[in-house]
Design a protein around this motif. Sequence first.
Motif, short mmCIF file in Angstrom:
data_model
loop_
_atom_site.label_atom_id
_atom_site.label_comp_id
_atom_site.label_asym_id
_atom_site.label_seq_id
_atom_site.Cartn_x
_atom_site.Cartn_y
_atom_site.Cartn_z
N ARG A 119 0.85 -1.18 0.00
CA ARG A 119 0.00 0.00 0.00
C ARG A 119 0.89 1.24 0.00
O ARG A 119 1.72 1.40 -0.88
CB ARG A 119 -0.95 -0.03 1.20
CG ARG A 119 -2.05 -1.09 1.07
CD ARG A 119 -2.86 -1.20 2.33
NE ARG A 119 -3.73 -0.03 2.54
CZ ARG A 119 -5.02 0.00 2.32
NH1 ARG A 119 -5.63 -1.06 1.84
NH2 ARG A 119 -5.73 1.08 2.56
N ALA A 120 0.76 2.08 1.01
CA ALA A 120 1.43 3.38 0.96
C ALA A 120 2.84 3.37 1.54
O ALA A 120 3.59 4.30 1.33
CB ALA A 120 0.59 4.42 1.71
N HIS A 121 3.22 2.36 2.30
CA HIS A 121 4.48 2.41 3.03
C HIS A 121 5.24 1.10 2.87
O HIS A 121 4.67 0.07 2.50
CB HIS A 121 4.24 2.67 4.52
CG HIS A 121 3.50 3.94 4.80
ND1 HIS A 121 4.10 5.18 4.64
CD2 HIS A 121 2.24 4.18 5.22
CE1 HIS A 121 3.23 6.12 4.96
NE2 HIS A 121 2.10 5.54 5.31
N PRO A 122 6.57 1.10 3.18
CA PRO A 122 7.31 -0.16 3.24
C PRO A 122 6.72 -1.09 4.29
O PRO A 122 5.93 -0.68 5.14
CB PRO A 122 8.73 0.30 3.62
CG PRO A 122 8.80 1.73 3.25
CD PRO A 122 7.42 2.28 3.44
N VAL B 141 14.35 3.98 7.26
CA VAL B 141 13.59 4.29 6.05
C VAL B 141 12.67 3.13 5.69
O VAL B 141 11.54 3.34 5.21
CB VAL B 141 14.55 4.62 4.89
CG1 VAL B 141 13.78 4.82 3.58
CG2 VAL B 141 15.36 5.88 5.21
N LEU B 142 13.13 1.89 5.92
CA LEU B 142 12.27 0.74 5.66
C LEU B 142 11.07 0.71 6.60
O LEU B 142 10.01 0.19 6.26
CB LEU B 142 13.07 -0.56 5.82
CG LEU B 142 13.85 -1.05 4.61
CD1 LEU B 142 14.49 -2.39 4.94
CD2 LEU B 142 12.97 -1.19 3.38
N ALA B 143 11.25 1.24 7.81
CA ALA B 143 10.12 1.29 8.75
C ALA B 143 9.08 2.29 8.27
O ALA B 143 7.88 2.02 8.30
CB ALA B 143 10.62 1.64 10.15
N SER C 124 12.62 -2.33 -0.09
CA SER C 124 11.22 -2.02 -0.39
C SER C 124 10.97 -1.85 -1.89
O SER C 124 10.09 -2.51 -2.45
CB SER C 124 10.80 -0.76 0.37
OG SER C 124 9.46 -0.42 0.08
N PRO C 125 11.70 -0.98 -2.61
CA PRO C 125 11.46 -0.89 -4.06
C PRO C 125 11.76 -2.18 -4.80
O PRO C 125 11.12 -2.48 -5.82
CB PRO C 125 12.38 0.26 -4.51
CG PRO C 125 13.38 0.42 -3.43
CD PRO C 125 12.68 0.02 -2.17
#
Length: 486
Positions: free
Chosen positions: A51-54, A162-164, A206-207
């Motif tokens: 969805r919107a986040h990692p 950043v992953l959080a 994430s990406p």
Amino acid sequence: MPLTAVLALAAGLRFWRLTAVGFNSDEAVYTGTAASLAGNSSLGSIFPVFRAHPVLFQALLSLVLRVHLSDWTARAVPAAIGVAAVAMTYGLGARLYDRKAGLAAALLLAVMPYHVVVSRQVLLDGTMTLCATAALYCVVRFAERPGPRWLLAAAGMMGATVLAKETSVVLLGGLYAFFALTPAVRMRWRQLLPALLAMTVVAAASPLALALSDRSRTGGAYLLWQLFRRPNHPWAFYFTAVPPAVGPLVLVSAGAGMVWLRRENTWRERLLLCWIGVPVLFFTIWPVKGFQYLLPIAPPLAVLAGRTLRRLPSLPWPEVRRVRLPRAAAVALTLAVAASLVVPAWQRVSPSPDGTFLAGSGGLPGGREAGTWLHGHVPNGAQLLVIGPSMGNVLQFYGHRRAQALSVSPDRRSRNPSYEPVSNPDRALRDGEFQYVVWDSYSAKRTPFFTGKALTLIDHYHGRAVFTARGRGGKALVVIYQVRAT
């Protein structure tokens, strides 16, 4: 033993009555995502993984939900992470100053309403704060003795931060400001480049997951929506909402120490101020604001306040410069500052379900009760028409029934990509696409226009109230209407 007592106090405030109120919208989404990762087919069909986040926090949560899925188990994970952040704050304060300063900082964070209320919810910000504080600790170790080991550790922890939650990338601005303003702490290119590579490798998870799952367009859609969505709060929101939650005496202690101990200020205070100042400035200017967005600044604020309280016995008082405060009085003042936080923190963990709600500050009253009723009384395949998507998420999680919201814009640039608009609700009800229409007090306050539209549809299609969730004084919080086209 004092640290153990502080951690026990932190755990008590974070685990007490953990499920007094049901989930809010974000909690429902993140728990639903974790349940999807854990293989829950019922919720997996409603809540997609990406969805919107990692999904670092959601992946950790899914390990627990594989064993047991409930409100308590879902909230216990961030609560435990919150206690770990208190311990990490102790380590940060002890490393920057001494153990007594670290203990005072841990005590303040343990009872700070801002940290307590957010770490009791299934949100990403608690994990982000823990990782960010660990990264800050590694930067301190590097500044004390420059070398590649602690810099690489700091870079790895920043990647995990950043992953959080991707908004934590603004903390890099604080680090940049610190190194730019502190020539005494030098970073060479041969140290910087491997560190940037390490952070990028960790954050790239994430990406990479999006690309391997063929969901790159999903990530791009969320990014565009976040960049161009409308402001949801005035620019002064953080100056009115956050200081009472952090604690006025904590802010006064931190600021007074910067003045009283100004001759002793070194790179340590500059690091903490840069870590605090850049996110405050960025999110004040940024049009999208959330109550919990500034949580990473809570540990450094507690450390600055702990430094001041630790030094009270040696502070020169301006009226009588030779007089020193007794140590017992300094301990009493420290406990008094902590006590000023305990009462509001206790009020936050013992809520009254009265329908009031601020995003990130607690659960959505009435949603769990309505969703539980849906799960037990509404046939599978039935669909709900709600006013706003926030209540829709909560009802979908607890009720396992799909819901669409009237207030979702048909313009792709003005809506969350997860939500589909109802282009013609009158036609949809006439064709029998929706069997239930839901009114709730939270959405009614936010969107009076769509609330009026929902009430019109309820009246036109012979709505009959089949369930009502009530709060204090019998106030209606959620009302579910069964409708029919004829």
